[in-house]
Scaffold this motif. Sequence first.
Motif, PDB file in Angstrom:
ATOM      1  N   GLU A 291      -7.275  -4.424   1.480  1.00 48.07           N
ATOM      2  CA  GLU A 291      -5.833  -4.244   1.502  1.00 48.07           C
ATOM      3  C   GLU A 291      -5.527  -2.787   1.786  1.00 48.07           C
ATOM      4  OE1 GLU A 291      -3.207  -6.980  -1.536  1.00 48.07           O
ATOM      5  OE2 GLU A 291      -3.523  -4.895  -2.046  1.00 48.07           O
ATOM      6  N   ALA A 292      -4.381  -2.524   2.374  1.00 48.72           N
ATOM      7  CA  ALA A 292      -3.975  -1.134   2.571  1.00 48.72           C
ATOM      8  C   ALA A 292      -2.462  -1.050   2.454  1.00 48.72           C
ATOM      9  CB  ALA A 292      -4.429  -0.625   3.934  1.00 48.72           C
ATOM     10  N   GLU A 293      -1.968   0.178   2.235  1.00 49.75           N
ATOM     11  CA  GLU A 293      -0.525   0.378   2.144  1.00 49.75           C
ATOM     12  C   GLU A 293       0.023   0.699   3.524  1.00 49.75           C
ATOM     13  OE1 GLU A 293       1.475   2.593  -1.290  1.00 49.75           O
ATOM     14  OE2 GLU A 293       1.783   3.943   0.417  1.00 49.75           O
ATOM     15  N   LEU A 294       1.106   0.025   3.878  1.00 50.49           N
ATOM     16  CA  LEU A 294       1.768   0.273   5.159  1.00 50.49           C
ATOM     17  C   LEU A 294       3.156   0.812   4.866  1.00 50.49           C
ATOM     18  CD1 LEU A 294       1.742  -0.090   8.287  1.00 50.49           C
ATOM     19  CD2 LEU A 294       2.857  -2.291   7.895  1.00 50.49           C
ATOM     20  N   ARG A 295       3.436   2.005   5.417  1.00 48.36           N
ATOM     21  CA  ARG A 295       4.758   2.610   5.203  1.00 48.36           C
ATOM     22  C   ARG A 295       5.709   2.127   6.282  1.00 48.36           C
ATOM     23  NH1 ARG A 295       7.287   6.176   3.520  1.00 48.36           N
ATOM     24  NH2 ARG A 295       7.632   7.103   5.576  1.00 48.36           N
ATOM     25  N   ILE A 296       6.847   1.584   5.831  1.00 49.62           N
ATOM     26  CA  ILE A 296       7.867   1.133   6.773  1.00 49.62           C
ATOM     27  C   ILE A 296       9.004   2.140   6.738  1.00 49.62           C
ATOM     28  CG2 ILE A 296       9.561  -0.694   7.226  1.00 49.62           C
ATOM     29  CD1 ILE A 296       7.432  -2.514   5.742  1.00 49.62           C
ATOM     30  N   PRO A 297       9.247   2.849   7.864  1.00 51.23           N
ATOM     31  CA  PRO A 297      10.301   3.855   7.860  1.00 51.23           C
ATOM     32  C   PRO A 297      11.682   3.200   7.748  1.00 51.23           C
ATOM     33  CG  PRO A 297       8.931   3.984   9.865  1.00 51.23           C
ATOM     34  CD  PRO A 297       8.576   2.728   9.162  1.00 51.23           C
ATOM     35  N   ALA A 298      12.644   3.921   7.166  1.00 53.49           N
ATOM     36  CA  ALA A 298      14.020   3.413   7.088  1.00 53.49           C
ATOM     37  C   ALA A 298      14.532   3.168   8.508  1.00 53.49           C
ATOM     38  CB  ALA A 298      14.900   4.435   6.364  1.00 53.49           C
ATOM     39  N   GLY A 299      15.273   2.071   8.668  1.00 51.20           N
ATOM     40  CA  GLY A 299      15.845   1.769   9.979  1.00 51.20           C
ATOM     41  C   GLY A 299      14.870   1.116  10.939  1.00 51.20           C
ATOM     42  N   THR A 300      13.831   0.479  10.422  1.00 57.33           N
ATOM     43  CA  THR A 300      12.838  -0.204  11.275  1.00 57.33           C
ATOM     44  C   THR A 300      13.433  -1.495  11.847  1.00 57.33           C
ATOM     45  OG1 THR A 300      10.915   0.713  10.140  1.00 57.33           O
ATOM     46  CG2 THR A 300      10.597  -1.406  11.225  1.00 57.33           C
ATOM     47  N   GLN A 301      13.218  -1.709  13.149  1.00 54.47           N
ATOM     48  CA  GLN A 301      13.713  -2.920  13.791  1.00 54.47           C
ATOM     49  C   GLN A 301      12.687  -4.043  13.675  1.00 54.47           C
ATOM     50  OE1 GLN A 301      16.793  -2.960  14.941  1.00 54.47           O
ATOM     51  NE2 GLN A 301      17.042  -0.758  14.576  1.00 54.47           N
ATOM     52  N   SER A 302      13.193  -5.280  13.714  1.00 59.23           N
ATOM     53  CA  SER A 302      12.290  -6.432  13.709  1.00 59.23           C
ATOM     54  C   SER A 302      11.424  -6.401  14.963  1.00 59.23           C
ATOM     55  CB  SER A 302      13.101  -7.723  13.676  1.00 59.23           C
ATOM     56  OG  SER A 302      12.265  -8.808  13.375  1.00 59.23           O
ATOM     57  N   GLY A 303      10.132  -6.692  14.816  1.00 58.35           N
ATOM     58  CA  GLY A 303       9.234  -6.723  15.984  1.00 58.35           C
ATOM     59  C   GLY A 303       8.555  -5.392  16.260  1.00 58.35           C
ATOM     60  N   THR A 304       8.833  -4.371  15.420  1.00 55.59           N
ATOM     61  CA  THR A 304       8.189  -3.066  15.624  1.00 55.59           C
ATOM     62  C   THR A 304       6.690  -3.149  15.278  1.00 55.59           C
ATOM     63  OG1 THR A 304      10.234  -1.942  15.058  1.00 55.59           O
ATOM     64  CG2 THR A 304       8.230  -0.630  14.898  1.00 55.59           C
ATOM     65  N   ASN A 305       5.880  -2.525  16.105  1.00 53.76           N
ATOM     66  CA  ASN A 305       4.441  -2.442  15.818  1.00 53.76           C
ATOM     67  C   ASN A 305       4.144  -1.164  15.044  1.00 53.76           C
ATOM     68  OD1 ASN A 305       3.417  -4.807  17.016  1.00 53.76           O
ATOM     69  ND2 ASN A 305       3.612  -3.882  19.040  1.00 53.76           N
ATOM     70  N   LEU A 306       3.583  -1.302  13.874  1.00 55.31           N
ATOM     71  CA  LEU A 306       3.198  -0.134  13.084  1.00 55.31           C
ATOM     72  C   LEU A 306       1.664  -0.087  13.032  1.00 55.31           C
ATOM     73  CD1 LEU A 306       5.770  -0.520  10.185  1.00 55.31           C
ATOM     74  CD2 LEU A 306       5.907   1.050  12.126  1.00 55.31           C
ATOM     75  N   ARG A 307       1.137   1.130  13.025  1.00 56.72           N
ATOM     76  CA  ARG A 307      -0.302   1.296  13.189  1.00 56.72           C
ATOM     77  C   ARG A 307      -0.969   1.791  11.909  1.00 56.72           C
ATOM     78  NH1 ARG A 307      -3.369   2.200  18.119  1.00 56.72           N
ATOM     79  NH2 ARG A 307      -1.447   1.703  19.176  1.00 56.72           N
ATOM     80  N   LEU A 308      -2.026   1.098  11.528  1.00 59.53           N
ATOM     81  CA  LEU A 308      -2.888   1.589  10.431  1.00 59.53           C
ATOM     82  C   LEU A 308      -4.135   2.155  11.093  1.00 59.53           C
ATOM     83  CD1 LEU A 308      -2.680  -1.335   7.855  1.00 59.53           C
ATOM     84  CD2 LEU A 308      -1.998   1.020   7.432  1.00 59.53           C
ATOM     85  N   ARG A 309      -4.185   3.465  11.156  1.00 61.58           N
ATOM     86  CA  ARG A 309      -5.274   4.093  11.898  1.00 61.58           C
ATOM     87  C   ARG A 309      -6.647   3.854  11.256  1.00 61.58           C
ATOM     88  NH1 ARG A 309      -4.008   6.572  16.300  1.00 61.58           N
ATOM     89  NH2 ARG A 309      -1.822   7.140  16.235  1.00 61.58           N
ATOM     90  N   GLY A 310      -7.602   3.502  12.103  1.00 59.65           N
ATOM     91  CA  GLY A 310      -8.985   3.367  11.619  1.00 59.65           C
ATOM     92  C   GLY A 310      -9.292   2.072  10.879  1.00 59.65           C
ATOM     93  N   HIS A 311      -8.309   1.156  10.834  1.00 56.11           N
ATOM     94  CA  HIS A 311      -8.572  -0.098  10.119  1.00 56.11           C
ATOM     95  C   HIS A 311      -8.991  -1.237  11.048  1.00 56.11           C
ATOM     96  CE1 HIS A 311      -7.611   0.880   5.947  1.00 56.11           C
ATOM     97  NE2 HIS A 311      -6.772   1.771   6.454  1.00 56.11           N
ATOM     98  N   GLY A 312      -9.319  -0.889  12.308  1.00 54.23           N
ATOM     99  CA  GLY A 312      -9.849  -1.911  13.221  1.00 54.23           C
ATOM    100  C   GLY A 312     -11.348  -1.996  13.076  1.00 54.23           C
ATOM    101  N   LEU A 313     -12.012  -2.300  14.199  1.00 49.63           N
ATOM    102  CA  LEU A 313     -13.478  -2.421  14.174  1.00 49.63           C
ATOM    103  C   LEU A 313     -14.108  -1.177  14.798  1.00 49.63           C
ATOM    104  CD1 LEU A 313     -12.379  -5.595  14.917  1.00 49.63           C
ATOM    105  CD2 LEU A 313     -14.803  -5.927  14.511  1.00 49.63           C
ATOM    106  N   PRO A 314     -15.351  -0.857  14.382  1.00 46.24           N
ATOM    107  CA  PRO A 314     -16.049   0.237  15.062  1.00 46.24           C
ATOM    108  C   PRO A 314     -16.512  -0.266  16.426  1.00 46.24           C
ATOM    109  CG  PRO A 314     -17.503  -0.808  13.467  1.00 46.24           C
ATOM    110  CD  PRO A 314     -16.175  -1.493  13.342  1.00 46.24           C
ATOM    111  N   ASP A 315     -16.702   0.628  17.384  1.00 47.16           N
ATOM    112  CA  ASP A 315     -17.329   0.151  18.616  1.00 47.16           C
ATOM    113  C   ASP A 315     -18.839   0.158  18.384  1.00 47.16           C
ATOM    114  OD1 ASP A 315     -17.492   2.863  21.055  1.00 47.16           O
ATOM    115  OD2 ASP A 315     -18.081   2.784  18.958  1.00 47.16           O
ATOM    116  N   LEU A 316     -19.554  -0.534  19.237  1.00 47.69           N
ATOM    117  CA  LEU A 316     -20.982  -0.759  18.980  1.00 47.69           C
ATOM    118  C   LEU A 316     -21.785   0.523  18.905  1.00 47.69           C
ATOM    119  CD1 LEU A 316     -22.057  -3.926  20.916  1.00 47.69           C
ATOM    120  CD2 LEU A 316     -22.273  -3.441  18.491  1.00 47.69           C
TER     121      LEU A 316
END
Length: 370
Positions: A291-316
């Motif tokens: 689990e991780a915390e995601l900060r949603i800025p005030a005034g966020t529109q529906s459908g906005t993509n927010l990024r959690l850096r480094g929480h994807g996969l490593p490359d090989l």
Amino acid sequence: MPQRDPYEVLGVSREASQEEIRKAYLKLAHKYHPDKTGGDKQAEEKLKEINAAYDILKNPEKRAKYDRFGTADGQPFTGGFEGFGGFGGGESPFDDFFDMLFGKGGRRGGAPRPQQGNDLELRLNVSLKEAAAGVKKTVRFSRMENCDECRGTGAAAGSRPEACSQCQGTGQVRVAHGFFSVSRTCPRCGGAGSVIGKPCRRCSGKARVKVSREISVDVPAGVDTGSRLRIQGEGEPGLNGGPRGDLYIYMEVAPHPVFRREGANIYCEAPITITQAALGAAIRVPTLEGEAELRIPAGTQSGTNLRLRGHGLPDLRGYQHGDQIVRVVIETPSKISRRQRELLEELEALSNPKNYPQQAAFNEKTRQYS
Ligand SMILES: [Zn+2]
Ligand SMILES: [Zn+2]
């Protein structure tokens, strides 16, 4: 960059003659020539790949090494991933081993030629989380092994294979062909040089039996469906003292109910409330690690993509790490209390059209085109 199979690049079979390879190369080199493609970047990369593939296959020695070891510089893989070895030049201790087996510049005459055993292939399923973190897996497969009753000769106990009478044990027969005589594989013994009079009971003279095997495999972090893991020496035994074949494991990463993967990045959606979107909030979202915390800025529109850096996969290769991209979607409450209704009505009465730029733009367009 992972190297592609040179045969695949040139679109020729593994049995292709040197002339067929040369023709295939010329055709492709012509097709992707900068004069034809107008300096197209992708075509240029393609041409580089074609040249590299031809560089290996045009040279019988390099080609033989590629066929045997899956790389043209003869460097052994030790269960590593394809693409790490590369095609760089240079001497390696394996060159000596190769020369020792086959002699410099060709095979030795006389003795039967050592041959590498067959490669084996199997599929391995892992979950997305396992693909992200890397995992140790036990794989079971069956392969042919030299029969231990006849010690791989195929001949029954107390007997032994006899030298073939047609070729006198050489495996080759000479056939007159006009003014010349050419060497052919002996039809009686199939080139083995020996025949079995009394076949072994256990293997029926085949010299090999099917044996099941279990090995532990380290699946590195970052694998994707189609990734190929090569385990050297886990294929079938070689012939005449040749090395074992290799085991190729093709990875299959199962789809995940929440996350969608694109390369090293993963995507998911998270519903948020109207007030979280308007006021800003910190919410908990699932990640591959937990689990991780995601900060949603005030005034966020529906459908906005927010990024959690480094929480994807490593490359090989382990140089980079992907991100997790969370698409936030505003969920309107399906039911509200009387008190909530009062507050929302008050909110609506106080709302300033200036703070709804999308609505203002929409109204403006409607006015213009009606
Ligand atoms: Zn046997
Ligand atoms: Zn023979």
